[in-house]
Design a protein around this motif. Structure first.
Motif, PDB file in Angstrom:
ATOM      1  N   PHE A  57       0.864  -1.174   0.000  1.00 29.00           N
ATOM      2  CA  PHE A  57       0.000   0.000   0.000  1.00 29.00           C
ATOM      3  C   PHE A  57       0.908   1.233   0.000  1.00 29.00           C
ATOM      4  O   PHE A  57       1.454   1.611   1.022  1.00 29.00           O
ATOM      5  N   TYR A  82       2.869  -6.738  -6.016  1.00 25.35           N
ATOM      6  CA  TYR A  82       1.783  -5.826  -6.362  1.00 25.35           C
ATOM      7  C   TYR A  82       1.925  -4.562  -5.515  1.00 25.35           C
ATOM      8  O   TYR A  82       2.249  -4.642  -4.331  1.00 25.35           O
ATOM      9  N   SER A  83       1.656  -3.406  -6.106  1.00 22.19           N
ATOM     10  CA  SER A  83       1.752  -2.160  -5.349  1.00 22.19           C
ATOM     11  C   SER A  83       0.670  -1.190  -5.795  1.00 22.19           C
ATOM     12  O   SER A  83       0.410  -1.040  -6.994  1.00 22.19           O
ATOM     13  N   ILE A  84       0.031  -0.554  -4.805  1.00 27.26           N
ATOM     14  CA  ILE A  84      -1.056   0.388  -5.058  1.00 27.26           C
ATOM     15  C   ILE A  84      -0.527   1.814  -4.881  1.00 27.26           C
ATOM     16  O   ILE A  84       0.087   2.118  -3.860  1.00 27.26           O
ATOM     17  N   GLU A  85      -0.780   2.669  -5.850  1.00 26.72           N
ATOM     18  CA  GLU A  85      -0.324   4.057  -5.764  1.00 26.72           C
ATOM     19  C   GLU A  85      -1.269   4.962  -6.541  1.00 26.72           C
ATOM     20  O   GLU A  85      -1.496   4.755  -7.742  1.00 26.72           O
ATOM     21  N   ASN A 122      -1.274  -1.131 -14.129  1.00 28.86           N
ATOM     22  CA  ASN A 122      -2.515  -1.913 -14.181  1.00 28.86           C
ATOM     23  C   ASN A 122      -2.420  -3.194 -14.999  1.00 28.86           C
ATOM     24  O   ASN A 122      -3.422  -3.693 -15.509  1.00 28.86           O
ATOM     25  N   LYS A 135       1.692  -2.850 -10.917  1.00 29.24           N
ATOM     26  CA  LYS A 135       1.434  -1.558 -10.276  1.00 29.24           C
ATOM     27  C   LYS A 135      -0.023  -1.171 -10.512  1.00 29.24           C
ATOM     28  O   LYS A 135      -0.456  -1.096 -11.669  1.00 29.24           O
ATOM     29  N   LEU A 136      -0.730  -0.895  -9.442  1.00 29.08           N
ATOM     30  CA  LEU A 136      -2.144  -0.552  -9.513  1.00 29.08           C
ATOM     31  C   LEU A 136      -2.301   0.938  -9.268  1.00 29.08           C
ATOM     32  O   LEU A 136      -2.025   1.426  -8.168  1.00 29.08           O
ATOM     33  N   ASN A 137      -2.725   1.674 -10.292  1.00 36.40           N
ATOM     34  CA  ASN A 137      -2.922   3.122 -10.159  1.00 36.40           C
ATOM     35  C   ASN A 137      -4.349   3.363  -9.663  1.00 36.40           C
ATOM     36  O   ASN A 137      -5.293   3.470 -10.442  1.00 36.40           O
ATOM     37  N   PHE A 140      -6.650   3.546  -2.226  1.00 37.61           N
ATOM     38  CA  PHE A 140      -6.859   2.374  -1.375  1.00 37.61           C
ATOM     39  C   PHE A 140      -8.347   2.072  -1.203  1.00 37.61           C
ATOM     40  O   PHE A 140      -8.734   0.924  -0.999  1.00 37.61           O
ATOM     41  N   VAL A 143      -9.477   0.419  -4.896  1.00 40.53           N
ATOM     42  CA  VAL A 143      -8.706  -0.642  -5.540  1.00 40.53           C
ATOM     43  C   VAL A 143      -9.421  -1.989  -5.413  1.00 40.53           C
ATOM     44  O   VAL A 143     -10.084  -2.272  -4.418  1.00 40.53           O
ATOM     45  N   ILE A 145      -8.543  -5.895  -5.401  1.00 38.88           N
ATOM     46  CA  ILE A 145      -7.470  -6.889  -5.299  1.00 38.88           C
ATOM     47  C   ILE A 145      -8.042  -8.252  -5.657  1.00 38.88           C
ATOM     48  O   ILE A 145      -8.912  -8.785  -4.955  1.00 38.88           O
TER      49      ILE A 145
END
Length: 223
Positions: A57, A82-85, A122, A135-137, A140, A143, A145
């Motif tokens: 996160f 995986y990373s959310i930003e 994405n 990478k998930l644009n 939080f 999103v 998952i």
């Protein structure tokens, strides 16, 4: 969100959000903090596995991802990261960060760090035979998952005093649901409201010593 690059006490860079005076990493040492919180307390618990699945996160500067690769690639471990930003760094920002130069023994470091920031958002892509990144644009709150089998959650968001809504029960529930049984969430924070929200989301928490400049930090387990 106006940001400027700063140098922390161990010589590694961080970014500061100018309107808050809040930094992406500890002023006592960005690499030092990231290694202590996310690598030593999180990643290292799963280094006996051939493949480790991580959800972050807050990609931020990419330091946690970089140190994860620096730890796993030389040991021939496979990583799915995986990373959310919601607010990615600009090209002119990440190009000035010098984390790879501080770990010269990691020979692939420079190429992998730049590739991490340059790959499309994405979708899952291969950065290295041992490293897949997605990478998930997104925020939080919004999103989605798809996986629910992560080993580790790196929870590395802005401080509670600036964005308390990022430390909510609902967001911790998203993190909880993403983990496999036996998985762990690691974060630098240790405030009472955070502990309460973690517990309500289902986690079992443990308080452990924090990095330099911070007395305590939290581990949160999915039993």
């Amino acid at each position: 969100m106006k940001r400027k690059i700063i140098v922390t006490s161990d010589g590694s860079h961080s970014l500061e959000v100018e309107e808050w005076g809040e930094t992406y990493h500890s002023i006592h040492g960005a690499i030092q903090e990231s290694n202590h919180v996310y690598i030593e307390q999180g990643l290292m618990k799963f280094m006996d596995q051939e493949e480790i699945k991580i959800l972050e996160f807050g990609l931020g500067t990419g330091l946690n991802a970089f140190l994860t690769m620096a730890t796993t690639v030389p040991k021939q471990k496979k990583v799915v990261y995986y990373s959310i930003e919601a607010f990615p760094l600009l090209h002119e920002e990440y190009e000035l960060l010098t984390f790879p130069s501080l770990l010269p023994e990691f020979q692939e470091g420079e190429d992998l760090f730049k590739a991490l920031h340059r790959v499309p958002w994405n979708r899952e892509v291969s950065l290295h035979p041992q490293v897949n990144v997605h990478k998930l644009n997104a925020t939080f709150e919004t999103v989605k998952i798809q996986k629910c089998d992560f080993d580790v959650v790196y929870f590395d968001v802005f401080g509670y005093q600036f964005q308390p809504h990022l430390w909510s029960e609902a967001i911790f529930k998203t993190a909880y649901d993403s983990l496999r049984p036996g998985g762990v969430l690691v974060t630098y924070a240790c405030r009472n409201p955070i502990k309460r929200n973690m517990k309500t989301a289902g986690f079992t928490i443990e308080i452990v010593p924090g990095p330099p400049g911070k007395r305590e930090m939290l581990l949160a387990y999915k039993k």
